[in-house]
Design a protein around this motif. Structure first.
Motif, PDB file in Angstrom:
ATOM      1  N   ALA A 124       0.809  -1.208   0.000  1.00  0.00           N
ATOM      2  CA  ALA A 124       0.000   0.000   0.000  1.00  0.00           C
ATOM      3  C   ALA A 124       0.846   1.264   0.000  1.00  0.00           C
ATOM      4  O   ALA A 124       0.602   2.181  -0.762  1.00  0.00           O
ATOM      5  CB  ALA A 124      -0.930   0.004   1.214  1.00  0.00           C
ATOM      6  N   SER A 125       1.831   1.315   0.858  1.00  0.00           N
ATOM      7  CA  SER A 125       2.660   2.511   0.957  1.00  0.00           C
ATOM      8  C   SER A 125       4.044   2.094   1.457  1.00  0.00           C
ATOM      9  O   SER A 125       4.315   0.924   1.665  1.00  0.00           O
ATOM     10  CB  SER A 125       2.020   3.525   1.907  1.00  0.00           C
ATOM     11  N   ARG A 126       4.889   3.061   1.679  1.00  0.00           N
ATOM     12  CA  ARG A 126       6.242   2.776   2.154  1.00  0.00           C
ATOM     13  C   ARG A 126       6.324   2.814   3.683  1.00  0.00           C
ATOM     14  O   ARG A 126       7.404   2.739   4.243  1.00  0.00           O
ATOM     15  CB  ARG A 126       7.223   3.800   1.578  1.00  0.00           C
ATOM     16  N   GLU A 127       5.198   2.936   4.366  1.00  0.00           N
ATOM     17  CA  GLU A 127       5.210   2.975   5.824  1.00  0.00           C
ATOM     18  C   GLU A 127       5.597   1.613   6.383  1.00  0.00           C
ATOM     19  O   GLU A 127       5.392   0.580   5.754  1.00  0.00           O
ATOM     20  CB  GLU A 127       3.833   3.362   6.356  1.00  0.00           C
ATOM     21  N   LYS A 128       6.140   1.633   7.577  1.00  0.00           N
ATOM     22  CA  LYS A 128       6.506   0.381   8.230  1.00  0.00           C
ATOM     23  C   LYS A 128       5.378  -0.066   9.156  1.00  0.00           C
ATOM     24  O   LYS A 128       4.769   0.746   9.835  1.00  0.00           O
ATOM     25  CB  LYS A 128       7.804   0.547   9.014  1.00  0.00           C
ATOM     26  N   ASN A 129       5.120  -1.368   9.139  1.00  0.00           N
ATOM     27  CA  ASN A 129       4.088  -1.956   9.984  1.00  0.00           C
ATOM     28  C   ASN A 129       4.695  -3.052  10.842  1.00  0.00           C
ATOM     29  O   ASN A 129       5.771  -3.573  10.549  1.00  0.00           O
ATOM     30  CB  ASN A 129       2.957  -2.544   9.137  1.00  0.00           C
ATOM     31  N   ASP A 130       3.987  -3.392  11.893  1.00  0.00           N
ATOM     32  CA  ASP A 130       4.450  -4.452  12.784  1.00  0.00           C
ATOM     33  C   ASP A 130       4.120  -5.812  12.197  1.00  0.00           C
ATOM     34  O   ASP A 130       3.024  -6.049  11.695  1.00  0.00           O
ATOM     35  CB  ASP A 130       3.780  -4.329  14.154  1.00  0.00           C
ATOM     36  N   LEU A 131       5.070  -6.705  12.255  1.00  0.00           N
ATOM     37  CA  LEU A 131       4.878  -8.085  11.850  1.00  0.00           C
ATOM     38  C   LEU A 131       5.298  -8.950  13.028  1.00  0.00           C
ATOM     39  O   LEU A 131       6.441  -8.893  13.471  1.00  0.00           O
ATOM     40  CB  LEU A 131       5.726  -8.414  10.617  1.00  0.00           C
ATOM     41  N   GLY A 132       4.358  -9.696  13.548  1.00  0.00           N
ATOM     42  CA  GLY A 132       4.627 -10.462  14.756  1.00  0.00           C
ATOM     43  C   GLY A 132       4.686 -11.955  14.500  1.00  0.00           C
ATOM     44  O   GLY A 132       3.985 -12.489  13.632  1.00  0.00           O
ATOM     45  N   TYR A 133       5.540 -12.616  15.249  1.00  0.00           N
ATOM     46  CA  TYR A 133       5.645 -14.068  15.248  1.00  0.00           C
ATOM     47  C   TYR A 133       5.369 -14.538  16.671  1.00  0.00           C
ATOM     48  O   TYR A 133       6.010 -14.069  17.618  1.00  0.00           O
ATOM     49  CB  TYR A 133       7.041 -14.518  14.824  1.00  0.00           C
TER      50      TYR A 133
END
Length: 114
Positions: free
Chosen positions: A56-65
């Motif tokens: 969607a955009s160049r923003e960073k999102n959290d990715l959890g494991y």
């Protein structure tokens, strides 16, 4: 003498009455069963990474494991009327932007008859 339509109507009404009684008996056979079980859950490892979202955009999102150990005996939940269970686990966590984040993890469980 009764006509063919009258006799057909009588047979159909009787068959529907019998099916309605059988359906109600099936309902009564499982409605009062307790579908609650005890479970133990232990979180083994939690990792949250801040990665860019290129969709969607160049923003960073959290990715959890999340790695966890779940122990539960589900055998008493299965009966003649239950062939499949849908389990879900809701994980809640805090971030700088949001006070409450929720993620739902789904699991499907089936009965295999030989």
């Amino acid at each position: 003498m009764h006509s063919v339509l009258t006799r057909g109507n009588t047979v159909l009404a009787y068959a529907l009455s019998v099916l309605a009684c059988l359906t109600f008996a099936c309902f009564l056979s499982t409605v009062f069963l307790d579908y609650v079980t005890d479970s133990k859950i232990k979180t083994v490892k939690v990792v949250v990474k801040n990665v860019p979202d290129y969709s969607a955009s160049r923003e960073k999102n959290d990715l959890g494991y999340l790695t966890f150990d779940l122990q539960a005996d589900l055998t008493h939940l299965f009966n003649w009327n239950v062939k499949q269970l849908f389990l879900y686990l809701t994980a809640e966590y805090k971030t700088e932007n949001n006070e409450l984040n929720q993620v739902r993890i789904h699991q499907q469980s089936k009965v295999n008859h030989l």
